[in-house]
Design an enzyme around this catalytic site. Structure first.
Site, PDB file in Angstrom:
ATOM      1  N   ASP A   1       9.770   3.509  -1.650  1.00  0.00           N
ATOM      2  CA  ASP A   1      10.523   2.259  -1.754  1.00  0.00           C
ATOM      3  C   ASP A   1      12.014   2.527  -2.016  1.00  0.00           C
ATOM      4  O   ASP A   1      12.368   3.544  -2.604  1.00  0.00           O
ATOM      5  CB  ASP A   1       9.921   1.430  -2.904  1.00  0.00           C
ATOM      6  CG  ASP A   1      10.329  -0.032  -2.822  1.00  0.00           C
ATOM      7  OD1 ASP A   1      10.903  -0.443  -1.803  1.00  0.00           O
ATOM      8  OD2 ASP A   1      10.075  -0.770  -3.795  1.00  0.00           O
TER       9      ASP A   1
ATOM     10  N   ASN B   1      14.739   2.329   0.315  1.00  0.00           N
ATOM     11  CA  ASN B   1      15.669   2.780   1.369  1.00  0.00           C
ATOM     12  C   ASN B   1      16.787   1.762   1.596  1.00  0.00           C
ATOM     13  O   ASN B   1      17.943   2.124   1.797  1.00  0.00           O
ATOM     14  CB  ASN B   1      14.929   2.970   2.699  1.00  0.00           C
ATOM     15  CG  ASN B   1      13.935   4.101   2.651  1.00  0.00           C
ATOM     16  OD1 ASN B   1      13.964   4.906   1.734  1.00  0.00           O
ATOM     17  ND2 ASN B   1      13.055   4.156   3.637  1.00  0.00           N
TER      18      ASN B   1
ATOM     19  N   TRP C   1      19.264   1.740  -1.305  1.00  0.00           N
ATOM     20  CA  TRP C   1      20.042   2.990  -1.249  1.00  0.00           C
ATOM     21  C   TRP C   1      21.166   2.854  -0.229  1.00  0.00           C
ATOM     22  O   TRP C   1      22.310   3.221  -0.488  1.00  0.00           O
ATOM     23  CB  TRP C   1      19.097   4.132  -0.864  1.00  0.00           C
ATOM     24  CG  TRP C   1      19.693   5.499  -0.875  1.00  0.00           C
ATOM     25  CD1 TRP C   1      19.762   6.365  -1.934  1.00  0.00           C
ATOM     26  CD2 TRP C   1      20.304   6.184   0.239  1.00  0.00           C
ATOM     27  NE1 TRP C   1      20.376   7.544  -1.559  1.00  0.00           N
ATOM     28  CE2 TRP C   1      20.724   7.451  -0.226  1.00  0.00           C
ATOM     29  CE3 TRP C   1      20.536   5.853   1.563  1.00  0.00           C
ATOM     30  CZ2 TRP C   1      21.341   8.386   0.596  1.00  0.00           C
ATOM     31  CZ3 TRP C   1      21.163   6.781   2.385  1.00  0.00           C
ATOM     32  CH2 TRP C   1      21.561   8.030   1.902  1.00  0.00           C
TER      33      TRP C   1
ATOM     34  N   HIS D   1      16.655   4.220   5.935  1.00  0.00           N
ATOM     35  CA  HIS D   1      15.370   4.702   6.456  1.00  0.00           C
ATOM     36  C   HIS D   1      15.527   6.103   7.050  1.00  0.00           C
ATOM     37  O   HIS D   1      14.662   6.954   6.897  1.00  0.00           O
ATOM     38  CB  HIS D   1      14.834   3.741   7.518  1.00  0.00           C
ATOM     39  CG  HIS D   1      14.446   2.393   6.957  1.00  0.00           C
ATOM     40  ND1 HIS D   1      13.746   2.247   5.784  1.00  0.00           N
ATOM     41  CD2 HIS D   1      14.664   1.123   7.406  1.00  0.00           C
ATOM     42  CE1 HIS D   1      13.550   0.959   5.532  1.00  0.00           C
ATOM     43  NE2 HIS D   1      14.100   0.260   6.496  1.00  0.00           N
TER      44      HIS D   1
ATOM     45  N   SER E   1       3.816  -1.178   6.092  1.00  0.00           N
ATOM     46  CA  SER E   1       2.713  -2.025   5.642  1.00  0.00           C
ATOM     47  C   SER E   1       2.516  -3.190   6.614  1.00  0.00           C
ATOM     48  O   SER E   1       3.416  -3.505   7.408  1.00  0.00           O
ATOM     49  CB  SER E   1       3.004  -2.572   4.247  1.00  0.00           C
ATOM     50  OG  SER E   1       4.046  -3.518   4.315  1.00  0.00           O
TER      51      SER E   1
ATOM     52  N   ASN F   1       5.260  -5.448   6.242  1.00  0.00           N
ATOM     53  CA  ASN F   1       6.544  -5.047   6.849  1.00  0.00           C
ATOM     54  C   ASN F   1       6.707  -5.607   8.264  1.00  0.00           C
ATOM     55  O   ASN F   1       7.811  -5.616   8.817  1.00  0.00           O
ATOM     56  CB  ASN F   1       6.683  -3.513   6.920  1.00  0.00           C
ATOM     57  CG  ASN F   1       6.888  -2.848   5.570  1.00  0.00           C
ATOM     58  OD1 ASN F   1       6.547  -1.688   5.391  1.00  0.00           O
ATOM     59  ND2 ASN F   1       7.453  -3.581   4.612  1.00  0.00           N
TER      60      ASN F   1
ATOM     61  N   ARG G   1       5.462   5.797  -6.922  1.00  0.00           N
ATOM     62  CA  ARG G   1       6.283   4.757  -6.297  1.00  0.00           C
ATOM     63  C   ARG G   1       7.723   4.962  -6.732  1.00  0.00           C
ATOM     64  O   ARG G   1       7.996   5.167  -7.928  1.00  0.00           O
ATOM     65  CB  ARG G   1       5.810   3.353  -6.693  1.00  0.00           C
ATOM     66  CG  ARG G   1       6.657   2.287  -5.994  1.00  0.00           C
ATOM     67  CD  ARG G   1       6.084   0.912  -6.077  1.00  0.00           C
ATOM     68  NE  ARG G   1       6.872   0.022  -5.231  1.00  0.00           N
ATOM     69  CZ  ARG G   1       6.407  -1.028  -4.589  1.00  0.00           C
ATOM     70  NH1 ARG G   1       5.133  -1.340  -4.680  1.00  0.00           N
ATOM     71  NH2 ARG G   1       7.194  -1.777  -3.844  1.00  0.00           N
TER      72      ARG G   1
ATOM     73  N   ARG H   1       4.322  -1.754  -8.811  1.00  0.00           N
ATOM     74  CA  ARG H   1       3.369  -2.506  -7.980  1.00  0.00           C
ATOM     75  C   ARG H   1       2.664  -1.571  -7.021  1.00  0.00           C
ATOM     76  O   ARG H   1       3.243  -0.570  -6.589  1.00  0.00           O
ATOM     77  CB  ARG H   1       4.122  -3.507  -7.075  1.00  0.00           C
ATOM     78  CG  ARG H   1       4.591  -4.771  -7.673  1.00  0.00           C
ATOM     79  CD  ARG H   1       5.008  -5.734  -6.551  1.00  0.00           C
ATOM     80  NE  ARG H   1       6.157  -5.253  -5.804  1.00  0.00           N
ATOM     81  CZ  ARG H   1       7.407  -5.347  -6.194  1.00  0.00           C
ATOM     82  NH1 ARG H   1       7.704  -5.904  -7.364  1.00  0.00           N
ATOM     83  NH2 ARG H   1       8.412  -4.895  -5.444  1.00  0.00           N
TER      84      ARG H   1
ATOM     85  N   SER I   1       1.379  -3.004  -4.095  1.00  0.00           N
ATOM     86  CA  SER I   1       1.718  -3.602  -2.797  1.00  0.00           C
ATOM     87  C   SER I   1       0.662  -3.364  -1.710  1.00  0.00           C
ATOM     88  O   SER I   1       0.991  -2.918  -0.606  1.00  0.00           O
ATOM     89  CB  SER I   1       3.082  -3.081  -2.312  1.00  0.00           C
ATOM     90  OG  SER I   1       4.071  -3.437  -3.215  1.00  0.00           O
TER      91      SER I   1
ATOM     92  N   GLU J   1      -3.737   8.256 -11.244  1.00  0.00           N
ATOM     93  CA  GLU J   1      -2.629   8.157 -12.187  1.00  0.00           C
ATOM     94  C   GLU J   1      -1.440   7.583 -11.417  1.00  0.00           C
ATOM     95  O   GLU J   1      -1.281   7.852 -10.221  1.00  0.00           O
ATOM     96  CB  GLU J   1      -2.263   9.544 -12.730  1.00  0.00           C
ATOM     97  CG  GLU J   1      -3.373  10.205 -13.508  1.00  0.00           C
ATOM     98  CD  GLU J   1      -3.677   9.478 -14.815  1.00  0.00           C
ATOM     99  OE1 GLU J   1      -2.737   8.986 -15.450  1.00  0.00           O
ATOM    100  OE2 GLU J   1      -4.866   9.386 -15.179  1.00  0.00           O
TER     101      GLU J   1
HETATM  102  C1  FPP Z   1      10.851   0.904   1.744  1.00  0.00           C
HETATM  103  O1  FPP Z   1      12.206   0.699   1.583  1.00  0.00           O
HETATM  104  C2  FPP Z   1      10.584   1.737   2.901  1.00  0.00           C
HETATM  105  C3  FPP Z   1       9.975   1.314   4.039  1.00  0.00           C
HETATM  106  C4  FPP Z   1       9.500  -0.065   4.248  1.00  0.00           C
HETATM  107  C5  FPP Z   1       9.747   2.217   5.160  1.00  0.00           C
HETATM  108  C6  FPP Z   1       9.525   3.645   4.811  1.00  0.00           C
HETATM  109  C7  FPP Z   1       9.706   4.395   6.035  1.00  0.00           C
HETATM  110  C8  FPP Z   1      10.330   5.575   6.167  1.00  0.00           C
HETATM  111  C9  FPP Z   1      10.857   6.396   5.069  1.00  0.00           C
HETATM  112  C10 FPP Z   1      10.559   6.090   7.561  1.00  0.00           C
HETATM  113  C11 FPP Z   1       9.343   6.276   8.420  1.00  0.00           C
HETATM  114  C12 FPP Z   1       8.400   7.264   7.902  1.00  0.00           C
HETATM  115  C13 FPP Z   1       8.022   8.407   8.469  1.00  0.00           C
HETATM  116  C14 FPP Z   1       6.906   9.169   7.870  1.00  0.00           C
HETATM  117  C15 FPP Z   1       8.653   8.966   9.654  1.00  0.00           C
HETATM  118  P1  FPP Z   1      12.731  -0.788   1.644  1.00  0.00           P
HETATM  119  O2  FPP Z   1      13.290  -0.998   2.994  1.00  0.00           O
HETATM  120  O3  FPP Z   1      11.650  -1.733   1.235  1.00  0.00           O
HETATM  121  O4  FPP Z   1      13.862  -0.729   0.564  1.00  0.00           O
HETATM  122  P2  FPP Z   1      14.391  -1.958  -0.320  1.00  0.00           P
HETATM  123  O5  FPP Z   1      13.220  -2.457  -1.131  1.00  0.00           O
HETATM  124  O6  FPP Z   1      15.442  -1.320  -1.158  1.00  0.00           O
HETATM  125  O7  FPP Z   1      14.937  -2.977   0.631  1.00  0.00           O
END
Ligand code: FPP
Length: 249
Positions: free
Chosen positions: A21, A23, A26, A38, A66, A69, A186, A192, A194, A205
């Site tokens: 979580d 990205n 960040w 991402h 998910s 998503n 997480r 959570r 989720s 754990e």
């Molecule tokens: C959550 O951050 C992250 C995601 C919904 C996607 C995770 C996917 C990757 C890291 C890339 C694809 C994976 C692979 C294995 C190639 P968010 O966007 O919910 O962040 P935020 O809550 O800060 O908005």
């Protein structure tokens, strides 16, 4: 933290599942678009998988996309799918060299064709690898997985009113050939699950890191593993029962 003690190395989880979580946050803190987050998140997947190999954690599962998503903006969804494709194309060679078997859980039919195809091809190409196990949760939702498993179980046992044991039912879950996760991590400070591995997490754990996923690198992962190694897992028993040898008569 940049190293585990010998005692900690003897007490590592076999299966770590990660909810990646943060990205978006960040990227936002850098005034950059979400996809930049991402993209850096994918780089971090490499760091975490390499650390798992370095210390000896054989099963890693990543919550990459998910079912919920699916409600994200079109551009973000297609960007994520392209990153997934890029990642699998780039990593195939090292997966073969290192003996990493790829699996996926979730409803792959809900992915765009190009993404589903590369996932299925990589699963097929790495099928014989036995050293390490990387599972991607893609278009995954635990409730949906359980409901599908219940329907399948019902089809296979049409006239049974018997309540199945966990051993009878769990093979119907998509995780049937994985051990239950011992540790769920997480990032981004959210407490959570989720809709992630809800039944499989029964005795897991849980470790929550305040770091956003792109910042959760080798040191942070080692810290989570060290924290796990120093916990007492009781599986419903008392501490005394865990520490006393069983009486056999
Ligand atoms: C959550 O951050 C992250 C995601 C919904 C996607 C995770 C996917 C990757 C890291 C890339 C694809 C994976 C692979 C294995 C190639 P968010 O966007 O919910 O962040 P935020 O809550 O800060 O908005």
């Amino acid at each position: 933290m940049n190293q585990l003690s010998p005692e900690e190395k003897n007490n590592l989880p076999r299966h770590v599942a990660l909810i990646m979580d943060g990205n978006g946050r960040w990227a936002k803190s850098r005034r950059m678009p979400r996809l930049f987050g991402h993209r850096n998140g994918v780089e971090n997947v490499r760091a975490v998988v390499n650390t798992a190999k370095e210390v000896g954690v054989p099963y890693i599962t990543l919550y990459a996309f998910s079912t919920e998503n699916q409600n994200r903006p079109k551009d973000e969804k297609s960007g994520l799918m392209k990153l997934l494709e890029e990642f699998l194309k780039k990593e195939l060679r090292s997966m073969m060299e290192d003996g990493i078997r790829l699996r996926a859980i979730g409803d792959l039919s809900g992915l765009p064709d190009f993404a589903r195809r590369i996932v299925e091809e990589t699963i097929e190409q790495t099928r014989e690898n036995t050293q390490w196990n990387l599972t991607l949760a893609l278009n995954y939702g635990s409730r949906q997985e359980v409901l599908r498993a219940v329907a399948q179980y019902g089809q296979d046992h049409p006239s049974s009113s018997h309540i199945p044991s966990w051993e009878e039912f769990s093979p119907y879950l998509q995780t049937s050939d994985l051990p239950d996760p011992d540790l769920i991590i997480r990032t981004s400070g959210e407490f959570r699950l989720s809709n992630f591995l809800l039944l499989q997490a029964a005795y897991a754990e849980i470790f929550v890191s305040p770091l956003h996923w792109p910042d959760f690198g080798r040191d942070a992962f080692l810290e989570a593993l060290s924290n796990y190694a120093n916990r007492e897992r009781r599986f419903g028993k008392t501490s005394e029962q865990i520490h006393q040898p069983l009486h056999t008569s």
